[in-house]
Design an enzyme around this catalytic site. Structure first.
Site, PDB file in Angstrom:
ATOM      1  N   ARG A 178       0.829  -1.231   0.000  1.00  0.00           N
ATOM      2  CA  ARG A 178       0.000   0.000   0.000  1.00  0.00           C
ATOM      3  C   ARG A 178       0.858   1.274   0.000  1.00  0.00           C
ATOM      4  O   ARG A 178       0.558   2.242   0.705  1.00  0.00           O
ATOM      5  CB  ARG A 178      -0.966   0.029   1.195  1.00  0.00           C
ATOM      6  CG  ARG A 178      -1.900  -1.139   1.285  1.00  0.00           C
ATOM      7  CD  ARG A 178      -2.888  -1.250   0.140  1.00  0.00           C
ATOM      8  NE  ARG A 178      -3.626  -2.482   0.245  1.00  0.00           N
ATOM      9  CZ  ARG A 178      -3.260  -3.629  -0.337  1.00  0.00           C
ATOM     10  NH1 ARG A 178      -2.185  -3.683  -1.117  1.00  0.00           N
ATOM     11  NH2 ARG A 178      -3.977  -4.710  -0.191  1.00  0.00           N
ATOM     12  N   SER A 228     -10.752  -1.447   3.939  1.00  0.00           N
ATOM     13  CA  SER A 228     -10.039  -1.673   5.201  1.00  0.00           C
ATOM     14  C   SER A 228      -9.592  -0.325   5.735  1.00  0.00           C
ATOM     15  O   SER A 228      -8.853   0.392   5.060  1.00  0.00           O
ATOM     16  CB  SER A 228      -8.795  -2.532   4.974  1.00  0.00           C
ATOM     17  OG  SER A 228      -9.171  -3.782   4.519  1.00  0.00           O
ATOM     18  N   GLU A 298      -5.068   3.000   6.647  1.00  0.00           N
ATOM     19  CA  GLU A 298      -4.850   2.790   5.208  1.00  0.00           C
ATOM     20  C   GLU A 298      -5.602   3.876   4.429  1.00  0.00           C
ATOM     21  O   GLU A 298      -5.138   4.395   3.425  1.00  0.00           O
ATOM     22  CB  GLU A 298      -5.361   1.411   4.783  1.00  0.00           C
ATOM     23  CG  GLU A 298      -5.254   1.208   3.270  1.00  0.00           C
ATOM     24  CD  GLU A 298      -5.563  -0.202   2.802  1.00  0.00           C
ATOM     25  OE1 GLU A 298      -5.277  -1.161   3.545  1.00  0.00           O
ATOM     26  OE2 GLU A 298      -6.082  -0.334   1.682  1.00  0.00           O
TER      27      GLU A 298
HETATM   28  C1  LIG Z   1     -15.753  -2.054  -0.185  1.00  0.00           C
HETATM   29  C2  LIG Z   1     -14.291  -1.752  -0.446  1.00  0.00           C
HETATM   30  C3  LIG Z   1     -13.398  -2.799  -0.660  1.00  0.00           C
HETATM   31  C4  LIG Z   1     -12.046  -2.529  -0.896  1.00  0.00           C
HETATM   32  N1  LIG Z   1     -11.196  -3.584  -1.121  1.00  0.00           N
HETATM   33  C5  LIG Z   1      -9.882  -3.337  -1.353  1.00  0.00           C
HETATM   34  C6  LIG Z   1      -8.971  -4.425  -1.603  1.00  0.00           C
HETATM   35  O1  LIG Z   1      -9.342  -5.594  -1.645  1.00  0.00           O
HETATM   36  N2  LIG Z   1      -7.665  -4.115  -1.798  1.00  0.00           N
HETATM   37  C7  LIG Z   1      -7.199  -2.828  -1.787  1.00  0.00           C
HETATM   38  O2  LIG Z   1      -5.998  -2.605  -1.983  1.00  0.00           O
HETATM   39  N3  LIG Z   1      -8.040  -1.783  -1.567  1.00  0.00           N
HETATM   40  C8  LIG Z   1      -9.353  -2.000  -1.359  1.00  0.00           C
HETATM   41  N4  LIG Z   1     -10.213  -0.958  -1.136  1.00  0.00           N
HETATM   42  C9  LIG Z   1      -9.682   0.433  -1.092  1.00  0.00           C
HETATM   43  C10 LIG Z   1      -9.718   1.170  -2.460  1.00  0.00           C
HETATM   44  O3  LIG Z   1     -10.726   0.634  -3.279  1.00  0.00           O
HETATM   45  C11 LIG Z   1      -8.368   1.087  -3.178  1.00  0.00           C
HETATM   46  O4  LIG Z   1      -7.335   1.683  -2.433  1.00  0.00           O
HETATM   47  C12 LIG Z   1      -8.437   1.763  -4.557  1.00  0.00           C
HETATM   48  O5  LIG Z   1      -7.286   1.426  -5.285  1.00  0.00           O
HETATM   49  C13 LIG Z   1      -8.560   3.296  -4.492  1.00  0.00           C
HETATM   50  O6  LIG Z   1      -8.815   3.766  -5.813  1.00  0.00           O
HETATM   51  P1  LIG Z   1      -9.694   5.071  -6.078  1.00  0.00           P
HETATM   52  O7  LIG Z   1      -9.727   5.293  -7.542  1.00  0.00           O
HETATM   53  O8  LIG Z   1     -10.997   4.961  -5.402  1.00  0.00           O
HETATM   54  O9  LIG Z   1      -8.772   6.175  -5.403  1.00  0.00           O
HETATM   55  P2  LIG Z   1      -9.189   7.307  -4.353  1.00  0.00           P
HETATM   56  O10 LIG Z   1      -9.724   6.662  -3.120  1.00  0.00           O
HETATM   57  O11 LIG Z   1     -10.017   8.348  -4.988  1.00  0.00           O
HETATM   58  O12 LIG Z   1      -7.757   7.905  -4.035  1.00  0.00           O
HETATM   59  C14 LIG Z   1      -6.806   7.160  -3.294  1.00  0.00           C
HETATM   60  C15 LIG Z   1      -5.468   7.906  -3.365  1.00  0.00           C
HETATM   61  O13 LIG Z   1      -4.984   7.832  -4.702  1.00  0.00           O
HETATM   62  C16 LIG Z   1      -4.736   9.120  -5.227  1.00  0.00           C
HETATM   63  N5  LIG Z   1      -5.103   9.078  -6.656  1.00  0.00           N
HETATM   64  C17 LIG Z   1      -6.223   8.551  -7.196  1.00  0.00           C
HETATM   65  N6  LIG Z   1      -6.181   8.630  -8.539  1.00  0.00           N
HETATM   66  C18 LIG Z   1      -5.018   9.256  -8.858  1.00  0.00           C
HETATM   67  C19 LIG Z   1      -4.396   9.657 -10.074  1.00  0.00           C
HETATM   68  N7  LIG Z   1      -4.944   9.432 -11.288  1.00  0.00           N
HETATM   69  N8  LIG Z   1      -3.197  10.284  -9.995  1.00  0.00           N
HETATM   70  C20 LIG Z   1      -2.602  10.508  -8.803  1.00  0.00           C
HETATM   71  N9  LIG Z   1      -3.141  10.169  -7.631  1.00  0.00           N
HETATM   72  C21 LIG Z   1      -4.329   9.545  -7.643  1.00  0.00           C
HETATM   73  C22 LIG Z   1      -5.590  10.076  -4.390  1.00  0.00           C
HETATM   74  O14 LIG Z   1      -5.001  11.339  -4.321  1.00  0.00           O
HETATM   75  C23 LIG Z   1      -5.608   9.387  -3.022  1.00  0.00           C
HETATM   76  O15 LIG Z   1      -4.490   9.762  -2.245  1.00  0.00           O
HETATM   77  C24 LIG Z   1     -11.572  -1.182  -0.922  1.00  0.00           C
HETATM   78  C25 LIG Z   1     -12.479  -0.143  -0.724  1.00  0.00           C
HETATM   79  C26 LIG Z   1     -13.833  -0.409  -0.507  1.00  0.00           C
HETATM   80  C27 LIG Z   1     -14.787   0.738  -0.325  1.00  0.00           C
END
Ligand SMILES: Cc1cc2nc3c(=O)[nH]c(=O)nc-3n(C[C@H](O)[C@H](O)[C@H](O)COP(=O)(O)OP(=O)(O)OC[C@H]3O[C@@H](n4cnc5c(N)ncnc54)[C@H](O)[C@@H]3O)c2cc1C
Length: 304
Positions: A178, A228, A298
């Protein structure tokens, strides 16, 4: 600074519908909490992005993806919140592997579906991670024993300091659990080259179905949450310690430690970001007191 003129400039580049003033961030986060962003924009191409960065004055810029790993505080985010929504991809079949170039704005579940339909295997693990490719690359998201670092060949990003585009190799992404090169840098991830293999559509579907069932069984997806809440511990399972500390069901305001999965804080009933943050702190303190283990968030905290 003349915000009015700046907003007009943004609208002329992006179109009125992609520029919103005082946008409530609860609409853009899976926790469904958070105050307003002063300005919220959606940008769907590198060209528009470059123009935006050229017009950027001394205004803070916050990048988000699908909002599935962020908690926006109740007083919102000053400056501009930018969601990069480019969604193109290409698939190239080689002798030994399959190269997929994917824009950062693509949602994982969608790409997983497309790859399955094209009999491309290797992205099944991410099919249920509810974010974008950009967010997954940034977080080195992972599940079921695989992480983004296992499938990335290279990543292209825009450096916000000088508006230059760079392409870096997997090694240069400095992936850890992460964690990545991109964290706390002023960059926007634009796209990535991912490496997969040819597979059997039915096998890919069966794996994705199995993973989906596991999630439905174990995760409180019926309530808004941010995945998480805490990172995995070094040599211990965080959720297990929270459970053993007797914290399942513990509530502060509208936030609750899920009874289904102790690693998830859920928005049970109109929670505020403050409720979620206070509950997180309470969990951290209790786990430290009872097991002498420090647990780290996280979920990434944004705003004020
Ligand atoms: C129900 C549920 C289940 C989940 N299961 C998992 C799992 O199994 N494994 C896991 O690792 N995570 C999991 N997650 C957490 C999350 O889905 C991941 O971390 C995911 O990769 C975040 O992506 P996002 O596009 O939503 O980013 P965001 O939440 O919008 O952003 C996360 C971070 O990334 C940065 N960011 C986003 N896009 C960009 C970009 N294009 N350029 C630069 N920075 C950027 C943002 O600034 C922020 O700091 C889960 C979440 C939920 C709600």
């Amino acid at each position: 600074m003349d915000n009015k003129k700046y907003i007009e400039d943004l609208k002329s580049i992006l179109g009125n519908e992609n520029v919103r003033v005082n946008e409530n961030m609860s609409k853009h986060t899976t926790f469904r909490v958070g105050g307003n962003a002063d300005i919220y924009i959606e940008v769907d191409s590198i060209e528009k992005l470059s123009k935006i960065i050229e017009t950027k004055r001394n205004i803070p810029l916050t990048i988000i993806g699908n909002g599935s790993n962020i908690l926006v505080k109740d007083n919102g985010i000053r400056g501009v919140v930018l969601k990069y929504t480019a969604k193109n991809f290409t698939i190239n079949y080689n002798e030994d592997d399959v190269e997929v170039e994917a824009d950062a704005g693509i949602v994982n579940a969608y790409l997983a579906q497309v790859l399955m339909n094209n009999s491309v295997s290797g992205f099944e693990f991410a099919s249920g991670i509810p974010g974008t490719i950009g967010g997954a690359i940034y977080m080195n998201a992972g599940a079921y024993g695989k992480e983004m670092k296992d499938i990335i060949f290279n990543v292209t990003y825009l450096d916000l300091n000088d508006n230059t585009i760079h392409c870096i190799s997997n090694d240069e992404c400095k992936y850890e659990y992460r964690n990545s090169f991109f964290m706390n840098k002023e960059v926007i991830i634009l796209k990535a080259m991912l490496l997969f293999t040819k597979g059997e559509k039915n096998d890919i579907k069966a794996t994705m179905d199995k993973y989906r069932e596991k999630r439905v069984e174990s995760q409180p997806i019926e309530f808004p949450n941010g995945g998480s809440t805490f990172k995995r511990g070094d040599g211990f399972i965080t959720a297990k310690l929270i459970d053993e500390a007797g914290l399942k069901g513990k509530r502060i305001g509208g936030a609750e430690i899920s009874k289904k999965h102790a690693g998830f804080i859920i928005n049970k009933d109109n929670a505020t970001a403050k409720d979620i943050l206070e509950l997180s702190k309470y969990v951290q303190d209790e786990v430290l007191k009872k097991f002498n283990k420090k647990i780290e968030l996280e979920v990434r905290i944004l705003g004020e």
